[in-house]
Design a protein around this motif. Structure first.
Motif, PDB file in Angstrom:
ATOM      1  N   PRO A 198       0.828  -1.215   0.000  1.00 49.37           N
ATOM      2  CA  PRO A 198       0.000   0.000   0.000  1.00 49.37           C
ATOM      3  C   PRO A 198       0.865   1.269   0.000  1.00 49.37           C
ATOM      4  N   LEU A 199       1.957   1.175   0.739  1.00 49.52           N
ATOM      5  CA  LEU A 199       2.863   2.318   0.886  1.00 49.52           C
ATOM      6  C   LEU A 199       3.418   2.777  -0.455  1.00 49.52           C
ATOM      7  N   TYR A 200       3.542   1.836  -1.399  1.00 52.67           N
ATOM      8  CA  TYR A 200       4.271   2.151  -2.640  1.00 52.67           C
ATOM      9  C   TYR A 200       3.367   2.156  -3.873  1.00 52.67           C
ATOM     10  N   THR A 228       6.369 -12.466   7.053  1.00 54.01           N
ATOM     11  CA  THR A 228       6.741 -11.822   8.319  1.00 54.01           C
ATOM     12  C   THR A 228       5.612 -10.929   8.818  1.00 54.01           C
ATOM     13  N   CYS A 229       5.656 -10.669  10.119  1.00 52.99           N
ATOM     14  CA  CYS A 229       4.794  -9.645  10.728  1.00 52.99           C
ATOM     15  C   CYS A 229       5.717  -8.499  11.132  1.00 52.99           C
ATOM     16  N   LYS A 230       5.136  -7.352  11.390  1.00 58.17           N
ATOM     17  CA  LYS A 230       5.960  -6.196  11.780  1.00 58.17           C
ATOM     18  C   LYS A 230       6.834  -6.538  12.986  1.00 58.17           C
ATOM     19  N   GLY A 231       6.286  -7.340  13.898  1.00 58.60           N
ATOM     20  CA  GLY A 231       7.037  -7.692  15.113  1.00 58.60           C
ATOM     21  C   GLY A 231       8.263  -8.539  14.836  1.00 58.60           C
ATOM     22  N   ASP A 232       8.382  -9.048  13.622  1.00 60.43           N
ATOM     23  CA  ASP A 232       9.558  -9.856  13.263  1.00 60.43           C
ATOM     24  C   ASP A 232      10.729  -8.977  12.830  1.00 60.43           C
ATOM     25  N   SER A 233      10.427  -7.677  12.660  1.00 58.08           N
ATOM     26  CA  SER A 233      11.470  -6.736  12.205  1.00 58.08           C
ATOM     27  C   SER A 233      12.757  -6.896  13.000  1.00 58.08           C
ATOM     28  N   GLY A 234      13.885  -6.859  12.287  1.00 52.35           N
ATOM     29  CA  GLY A 234      15.178  -6.911  12.978  1.00 52.35           C
ATOM     30  C   GLY A 234      15.700  -8.308  13.215  1.00 52.35           C
ATOM     31  N   VAL A 250      18.838  -9.312   7.607  1.00 47.17           N
ATOM     32  CA  VAL A 250      18.065  -8.762   8.736  1.00 47.17           C
ATOM     33  C   VAL A 250      16.678  -8.434   8.197  1.00 47.17           C
ATOM     34  N   ILE A 251      15.638  -8.967   8.845  1.00 44.31           N
ATOM     35  CA  ILE A 251      14.259  -8.733   8.393  1.00 44.31           C
ATOM     36  C   ILE A 251      13.976  -7.231   8.433  1.00 44.31           C
ATOM     37  N   SER A 252      13.605  -6.657   7.282  1.00 45.35           N
ATOM     38  CA  SER A 252      13.426  -5.207   7.203  1.00 45.35           C
ATOM     39  C   SER A 252      11.960  -4.831   7.026  1.00 45.35           C
ATOM     40  N   TRP A 253      11.334  -5.206   5.903  1.00 43.69           N
ATOM     41  CA  TRP A 253       9.931  -4.822   5.695  1.00 43.69           C
ATOM     42  C   TRP A 253       9.222  -5.841   4.826  1.00 43.69           C
ATOM     43  N   GLY A 254       7.899  -5.765   4.818  1.00 41.31           N
ATOM     44  CA  GLY A 254       7.117  -6.717   4.022  1.00 41.31           C
ATOM     45  C   GLY A 254       6.069  -5.981   3.210  1.00 41.31           C
ATOM     46  N   VAL A 255       5.528  -6.656   2.208  1.00 40.72           N
ATOM     47  CA  VAL A 255       4.544  -6.045   1.301  1.00 40.72           C
ATOM     48  C   VAL A 255       3.152  -6.043   1.922  1.00 40.72           C
ATOM     49  N   ALA A 256       2.801  -7.188   2.521  1.00 40.01           N
ATOM     50  CA  ALA A 256       1.419  -7.331   3.020  1.00 40.01           C
ATOM     51  C   ALA A 256       1.444  -7.528   4.521  1.00 40.01           C
ATOM     52  N   ASN A 257       0.588  -6.782   5.213  1.00 38.65           N
ATOM     53  CA  ASN A 257       0.526  -6.987   6.656  1.00 38.65           C
ATOM     54  C   ASN A 257      -0.572  -8.018   6.932  1.00 38.65           C
ATOM     55  N   LEU A 258      -0.146  -9.292   6.960  1.00 38.99           N
ATOM     56  CA  LEU A 258      -1.122 -10.385   7.118  1.00 38.99           C
ATOM     57  C   LEU A 258      -1.205 -10.814   8.578  1.00 38.99           C
TER      58      LEU A 258
HETATM   59  C1  LIG Z   1       8.784  -7.056   9.005  1.00 37.75           C
HETATM   60  C2  LIG Z   1       7.907  -5.933   8.579  1.00 37.75           C
HETATM   61  C3  LIG Z   1       8.281  -4.632   8.813  1.00 37.75           C
HETATM   62  C4  LIG Z   1       7.464  -3.588   8.425  1.00 37.75           C
HETATM   63 BR1  LIG Z   1       8.030  -1.820   8.757  1.00 37.75          BR
HETATM   64  C5  LIG Z   1       6.250  -3.800   7.783  1.00 37.75           C
HETATM   65  N1  LIG Z   1       5.429  -2.710   7.422  1.00 37.75           N
HETATM   66  C6  LIG Z   1       5.668  -2.063   6.232  1.00 37.75           C
HETATM   67  N2  LIG Z   1       6.267  -2.603   5.167  1.00 37.75           N
HETATM   68  C7  LIG Z   1       6.271  -1.632   4.233  1.00 37.75           C
HETATM   69  C8  LIG Z   1       5.685  -0.501   4.789  1.00 37.75           C
HETATM   70  N3  LIG Z   1       5.332  -0.814   6.012  1.00 37.75           N
HETATM   71  C9  LIG Z   1       5.864  -5.121   7.518  1.00 37.75           C
HETATM   72  C10 LIG Z   1       4.777  -5.720   6.889  1.00 37.75           C
HETATM   73 CL1  LIG Z   1       3.433  -4.913   6.142  1.00 37.75          CL
HETATM   74  C11 LIG Z   1       4.955  -7.069   6.921  1.00 37.75           C
HETATM   75  N4  LIG Z   1       6.132  -7.346   7.545  1.00 37.75           N
HETATM   76  C12 LIG Z   1       6.708  -6.174   7.919  1.00 37.75           C
END
Ligand SMILES: Cc1cc(Br)c(Nc2ncc[nH]2)c2c(Cl)c[nH]c12
Length: 298
Positions: A198-200, A228-234, A250-258
């Motif tokens: 959504p962000l992009y 991944t979930c947001k909480g998996d970041s890092g 290092v887990i950075s970001w994901g496309v879908a927040n599932l």
């Molecule tokens: C691991 C992780 C980090 C972040 Br920050 C997320 N959030 C996000 N990614 C793009 C814009 N915002 C997500 C999502 Cl969504 C799934 N996994 C994530």
């Protein structure tokens, strides 16, 4: 003996914390609430995580590192990669995750003791291997003298589909999640789905958001990958090489927040891709920051 990296209990009934002893949790206490990220133990004084876990106005006393044995460590320093700047491409791209990596230094600034507090290793707390170090050469069972960093990369990040894993926490239990890193000709196919975030949505060129620093996982081909979930970041993206564990990302970001509060949706989506900072792309920074830590880089 030099602390061997990437070792873990293998037997089935072993406690999850002893199967994944390098996993740590970062907590950041803010007036707005508690933020948590994951991290990997790499030396007695450092854990490796994502730079986006921190805000510029976070102070070290707000940050704690929790290891699998329940110990809480104070932090003396957060060293984010100098090229990390989440605002670099505003307003068109609201969040930009290039070079999303940080080292968190353990110790207590206030303690008058000369020696900094350091992470105590035990069956629940052990370091993971980092690419292009002697420890990883040993873990790969190669000759210390002749092995190069390029060989590490060729061995670990083969062309095509590379099996990897990350560790998540579900109901206070560590569980491994299997993913496949898409390299070579599979990489563009994986990277392209970044534009479904959504962000992009208003981004047209994928290379504006997916730089060369990222490894891409997720989706349903050639296998249904975990997401991944947001909480998996890092947290670490790990390759299991003959029962030795090497961190490649290092887990950075994901496309879908599932995920809703770390509760994963039952179904994934073909475009549910995740992006991880590739450690092979930040080695000079890692080496310069870890030089006094007894890790010898190749
Ligand atoms: C691991 C992780 C980090 C972040 Br920050 C997320 N959030 C996000 N990614 C793009 C814009 N915002 C997500 C999502 Cl969504 C799934 N996994 C994530």
């Amino acid at each position: 003996v030099i602390d061997m990296c990437g070792m873990a209990k293998q037997y089935n009934e072993a406690p999850h914390v002893e199967k994944n002893p390098w996993l740590a949790t970062i907590s950041v206490t803010r007036s707005s609430g508690l933020e948590k990220c994951k991290a990997a133990v790499i030396t007695p004084h450092f854990v490796l995580t994502a730079a986006h876990c921190f805000n510029i106005d976070d102070e070290v006393h707000q940050i704690k590192v929790l290891t699998n044995d329940g110990k809480r460590y104070a932090v003396t320093n957060v060293i984010s990669h100098p090229n990390y700047n989440v605002n670099a491409k505003k307003p068109k791209i609201a969040e930009f995750y290039d070079y999303d990596i940080a080292l968190v230094e353990i110790g207590d600034k206030n303690k008058r003791t000369i020696k900094k507090e350091k992470i105590e290793f035990n069956p629940k707390v052990r370091p993971i291997c980092i690419p292009c170090t002697e420890g990883t050469t040993r873990a790969l069972r190669k000759k210390v003298a002749q092995t190069t960093c390029d060989e590490h990369e060729a061995t670990l990040l083969k062309w095509g589909i590379v099996e990897a894993l990350f560790i998540t926490e579900e109901d206070n239990e560590l569980t491994r999640k299997d993913v496949t890193i898409k390299t070579g000709d599979q990489k563009p196919v994986c990277n392209r789905d970044a534009l479904k975030a959504p962000l992009y949505v208003n981004v047209t060129d994928v290379s504006e958001v997916v730089s060369d620093r990222f490894l891409c996982t997720g989706g349903t081909e050639p296998q249904v990958d975990a997401f991944t979930c947001k909480g998996d970041s890092g947290g670490p993206l790990v390759i299991n090489h003959r029962q030795r564990y090497i961190q490649v990302g290092v887990i950075s970001w994901g496309v879908a927040n599932l995920c809703i509060n770390m509760n994963r949706a039952s179904m994934t989506k073909p475009y549910a891709r995740d992006f991880h900072t590739n450690l092979f792309k930040v080695l000079p920074w890692l080496e310069s920051r870890l030089k006094d830590e007894g890790i010898s880089f190749l």
